[in-house]
Write a protein that holds these residues in place. Structure first.
Motif, PDB file in Angstrom:
ATOM      1  N   ALA A 298      13.677  19.677 -15.880  1.00 28.35           N
ATOM      2  CA  ALA A 298      13.676  18.429 -15.249  1.00 28.35           C
ATOM      3  C   ALA A 298      13.652  17.374 -16.604  1.00 28.35           C
ATOM      4  CB  ALA A 298      12.603  18.252 -14.261  1.00 28.35           C
ATOM      5  N   ALA A 299      14.459  16.016 -15.788  1.00 30.40           N
ATOM      6  CA  ALA A 299      14.373  15.135 -17.856  1.00 30.40           C
ATOM      7  C   ALA A 299      14.879  13.913 -17.379  1.00 30.40           C
ATOM      8  CB  ALA A 299      15.320  15.779 -18.841  1.00 30.40           C
ATOM      9  N   PRO A 300      14.307  12.395 -17.614  1.00 30.55           N
ATOM     10  CA  PRO A 300      15.191  11.576 -17.572  1.00 30.55           C
ATOM     11  C   PRO A 300      16.865  11.562 -17.970  1.00 30.55           C
ATOM     12  CG  PRO A 300      12.857  10.825 -18.757  1.00 30.55           C
ATOM     13  CD  PRO A 300      13.155  12.463 -18.346  1.00 30.55           C
ATOM     14  N   PRO A 301      17.626  10.632 -17.164  1.00 30.07           N
ATOM     15  CA  PRO A 301      19.358  10.868 -17.516  1.00 30.07           C
ATOM     16  C   PRO A 301      18.697  10.683 -19.465  1.00 30.07           C
ATOM     17  CG  PRO A 301      18.496   9.062 -15.770  1.00 30.07           C
ATOM     18  CD  PRO A 301      17.604   9.327 -16.712  1.00 30.07           C
ATOM     19  N   ARG A 303      20.700   8.275 -22.008  1.00 34.61           N
ATOM     20  CA  ARG A 303      21.308   7.191 -21.894  1.00 34.61           C
ATOM     21  C   ARG A 303      21.596   7.038 -23.117  1.00 34.61           C
ATOM     22  NH1 ARG A 303      20.430   5.159 -17.164  1.00 34.61           N
ATOM     23  NH2 ARG A 303      18.652   5.400 -16.278  1.00 34.61           N
ATOM     24  N   TYR A 306      19.938   7.503 -27.438  1.00 37.50           N
ATOM     25  CA  TYR A 306      18.459   8.382 -28.201  1.00 37.50           C
ATOM     26  C   TYR A 306      18.832   8.959 -28.253  1.00 37.50           C
ATOM     27  CZ  TYR A 306      16.781   6.647 -22.834  1.00 37.50           C
ATOM     28  OH  TYR A 306      15.923   6.132 -21.995  1.00 37.50           O
ATOM     29  N   THR A 322      24.464  10.111 -19.000  1.00 37.74           N
ATOM     30  CA  THR A 322      24.379   9.502 -17.840  1.00 37.74           C
ATOM     31  C   THR A 322      23.463  10.859 -16.782  1.00 37.74           C
ATOM     32  OG1 THR A 322      25.164   8.390 -15.861  1.00 37.74           O
ATOM     33  CG2 THR A 322      26.045   9.837 -16.004  1.00 37.74           C
ATOM     34  N   GLN A 323      23.389  10.352 -15.906  1.00 36.40           N
ATOM     35  CA  GLN A 323      22.987  11.870 -14.898  1.00 36.40           C
ATOM     36  C   GLN A 323      23.986  11.671 -13.976  1.00 36.40           C
ATOM     37  OE1 GLN A 323      19.664  13.099 -14.618  1.00 36.40           O
ATOM     38  NE2 GLN A 323      20.025  13.332 -11.963  1.00 36.40           N
ATOM     39  N   ILE A 351      13.540  11.083 -25.572  1.00 38.88           N
ATOM     40  CA  ILE A 351      12.643  10.125 -24.645  1.00 38.88           C
ATOM     41  C   ILE A 351      12.111   9.161 -23.971  1.00 38.88           C
ATOM     42  CG2 ILE A 351      13.615   8.899 -22.360  1.00 38.88           C
ATOM     43  CD1 ILE A 351      16.043  11.822 -21.661  1.00 38.88           C
ATOM     44  N   ARG A 352      11.965   7.841 -25.021  1.00 39.77           N
ATOM     45  CA  ARG A 352      10.384   7.444 -24.899  1.00 39.77           C
ATOM     46  C   ARG A 352       9.263   8.287 -25.413  1.00 39.77           C
ATOM     47  NH1 ARG A 352      12.865   6.060 -20.006  1.00 39.77           N
ATOM     48  NH2 ARG A 352      11.692   7.697 -19.061  1.00 39.77           N
ATOM     49  N   ARG A 354       9.050  11.691 -25.577  1.00 39.64           N
ATOM     50  CA  ARG A 354       9.262  12.985 -25.954  1.00 39.64           C
ATOM     51  C   ARG A 354      10.649  13.600 -25.417  1.00 39.64           C
ATOM     52  NH1 ARG A 354       6.901  11.571 -19.643  1.00 39.64           N
ATOM     53  NH2 ARG A 354       7.038  14.019 -19.501  1.00 39.64           N
ATOM     54  N   PHE A 356      12.884  16.718 -24.743  1.00 41.63           N
ATOM     55  CA  PHE A 356      13.260  16.421 -23.447  1.00 41.63           C
ATOM     56  C   PHE A 356      14.579  17.807 -24.042  1.00 41.63           C
ATOM     57  CE2 PHE A 356      11.606  13.300 -21.481  1.00 41.63           C
ATOM     58  CZ  PHE A 356      10.883  13.903 -21.077  1.00 41.63           C
TER      59      PHE A 356
ATOM     60  N   VAL B  40      17.118   8.217  -9.498  1.00 47.63           N
ATOM     61  CA  VAL B  40      17.571   9.427 -10.451  1.00 47.63           C
ATOM     62  C   VAL B  40      15.996  10.350 -11.551  1.00 47.63           C
ATOM     63  CG1 VAL B  40      19.894   9.506 -10.311  1.00 47.63           C
ATOM     64  CG2 VAL B  40      18.545   8.806 -12.553  1.00 47.63           C
ATOM     65  N   PHE B  41      15.179   9.298 -11.024  1.00 50.32           N
ATOM     66  CA  PHE B  41      14.512  10.098 -12.176  1.00 50.32           C
ATOM     67  C   PHE B  41      12.811   9.807 -11.376  1.00 50.32           C
ATOM     68  CE2 PHE B  41      11.555  11.339 -15.355  1.00 50.32           C
ATOM     69  CZ  PHE B  41      11.633  13.036 -15.402  1.00 50.32           C
ATOM     70  N   GLU B  61      14.332   5.681 -13.057  1.00 47.74           N
ATOM     71  CA  GLU B  61      15.121   6.089 -13.427  1.00 47.74           C
ATOM     72  C   GLU B  61      15.864   5.796 -12.471  1.00 47.74           C
ATOM     73  OE1 GLU B  61      16.333   6.858 -17.394  1.00 47.74           O
ATOM     74  OE2 GLU B  61      14.372   7.692 -17.798  1.00 47.74           O
TER      75      GLU B  61
END
Lengths: 372, 126
Positions: A298-301, A303, A306, A322-323, A351-352, A354, A356, B40-41, B61
């Motif tokens: 589980a991770a932010p997309p 972009r 990064y 992207t996701q 990402i910010r 952190r 992943f 999506v997140f 996000e």
């Protein structure tokens, strides 16, 4: 919000607004990013069919007795292999082997070629081609970009749309082929290409006829269960296929070998711009390579821009990311040192602040389910 | 037209809070979810965090972009919506119900008075 004067509009701008599209600046154009939603539009193309306005793309016509030899001197793929009606993906390089543009070149007749180039690179491409042209070349170049509109119809039901719009599927172009027909308004080019990984065609026509065709195609697309699509879905679709985007994944600072596009470079066809640099780079070894990666938890997309981390060190940055609507996971591409680019390597995306985990994977990210 | 429920209060950055519940759920408005497109997140805040009004507390996000979420009022974050980790699209489908993001225990009732009324928020997004 008003549109800055500097942004250009396609012949379909008013129709997009009328149809409720959300407009955003892209490559100097005010373009629809979405009509209803990126994920819905993405899924429509994967499952039925979608239509995109691609009028911002550029079209050059290169003709004359010397057209083949000239294009073979400036483009990386071997254009002599094309029969009339066939096309190929190819690259336009600078002398250092850096990518000015990636484009599709079609042979429309023995002595005429039709090039479809990226919107943001029309001027740069034209300058490069002109600068390579000599008095002795029996070549005529025409830039049709300003008079030409384009639509991309993509998806498993694209053939159904072609039948509804053109009255028969005889005019459905096979993959990497082009059909040219004359109309009372001017020539029409029907190309068997796309940027989504799905079956479909790209259709270029005189600008003044674009609105009529677009409305007709949207109607046929909706009848087939699809919808008009914006650039948002175009981006997620092309990234799922691992297709590079100029400006994100391709630049004048890196060669097609680094971008993993060696297949479209024919080093044996004879001299062409950038060839020496590529041969030298091949001999010396690549400094880095465009790797495809997928987030593993589980991770932010991911972009663009990064940081990419390997072995605890920042080794690069995300180019495209992207996701993925088809995979429900973050996907992206990044230039990383060769050691980190091997399939199965573990990297991290920052990402910010952190980190992943992600895994380097084989392209494409998404494969069309086999049809029986 | 975006849905702007009468019972909620709003920030101009498009968060809503429900002052009729204690602790008060916070989410993003129907207008905001439509602008953001498919969520999506969600990177939730930590339960137990003390926040001030207007403090950035978490990020959501969409396919298109990352957006900061701000605390509408000062107080303590006492719960986060775990359902969003498996189904972030709840924010698009049910922005005011199943798509709440976190719950906040306001430090004082007066905190709500500084927020936009439904009328003011409706004007803000017009």
């Amino acid at each position: 919000m008003s549109v800055p004067d500097s942004l250009r509009r396609t012949p379909l701008h008013a129709v997009h607004v009328e149809m409720g599209a959300r407009m955003v600046p892209f490559a100097g154009w005010d373009m629809p990013v979405q009509y209803t939603g990126i994920v819905d539009e993405h899924k429509a193309v994967r499952q039925s069919v979608g239509v995109f306005d691609i009028s911002h793309m550029g079209q050059f016509i290169v003709s004359g007795n010397g057209a083949e030899a000239f294009l073979n001197r400036v483009l990386t793929n071997n254009i002599a292999k094309l029969q009339p009606g066939q096309g190929q993906y190819t690259l336009l390089l600078n002398a250092q082997g850096g990518v000015i543009d990636d484009l599709i070149a079609y042979r429309t007749s023995e002595r005429e070629f039709y090039l479809v180039v990226n919107a943001s690179r029309i001027d740069a491409d034209w300058q490069q081609l002109e600068s390579q042209l000599t008095e002795d070349d029996d070549v005529l170049m025409a830039n049709a970009s300003d008079f030409t509109a384009g639509l991309a119809v993509q998806g498993p039901k694209a053939r159904e749309v072609a039948a509804a719009v053109f009255g028969s599927t005889d005019s459905f172009p096979e993959h990497n082929t082009i059909l040219v027909s004359m109309t009372e308004n001017g020539p029409m080019w029907l190309c068997g290409t796309g940027y989504t990984g799905e079956e479909g065609f790209e259709f270029f026509m005189p600008a003044e006829t674009a609105e009529g065709w677009f409305r007709k195609i949207v109607e046929a697309v909706k009848a087939a269960g699809g919808m008009p699509c914006g650039l948002g879905a175009r981006d997620t679709l092309r990234l799922e296929m691992g297709y590079p985007l100029n400006g994100n994944d391709l630049s004048e600072q890196r060669t097609p070998l680094q971008a993993g596009l060696g297949f479209f470079v024919d080093l044996d066809k004879g001299e062409f711009t950038g060839r020496e640099a590529l041969v030298a780079q091949k001999a010396a070894g690549l400094p880095d390579k465009l790797a495809a990666f997928r987030m593993t938890g589980a991770a932010p997309p991911p972009r663009p821009h990064y940081p990419v981390v390997s072995g605890g060190q920042v080794v690069g940055e995300v180019c495209s990311g992207t996701q993925s609507p088809s995979l429900s996971a973050g996907i992206g591409m990044a230039y990383v040192p060769l050691a980190a680019a091997a399939i199965g390597s573990t990297i991290e995306i920052e990402i910010r602040g952190r980190r992943f985990p992600a895994e380097v994977v084989k392209k494409p990210f998404y494969r069309r389910p086999a049809t029986s | 037209m975006s849905n702007v429920p009468e019972t909620l209060r709003y920030r101009d950055s498009h968060e809503w809070i429900d002052p009729t519940q204690s602790p008060s759920p916070v989410g993003i408005t129907d207008h905001a979810q439509a602008e953001l497109t498919d969520v999506v997140f969600v990177d939730p805040p930590k339960v137990g965090t003390q926040v001030t009004a207007g403090q950035q507390v978490c990020v959501i996000e969409s396919v298109k972009a990352a957006s900061d979420i701000y605390a509408p009022v000062a107080g303590e974050i006492v719960a986060v919506n775990d359902a969003l980790s498996g189904d972030p699209g709840l924010i698009n489908r049910e922005p005011y119900t199943g798509g709440w993001i976190f719950k906040i225990k306001p430090s004082s009732e007066a905190e709500f008075d500084a927020l936009l009324t439904p009328e003011a928020y409706t004007k803000h997004i017009a």
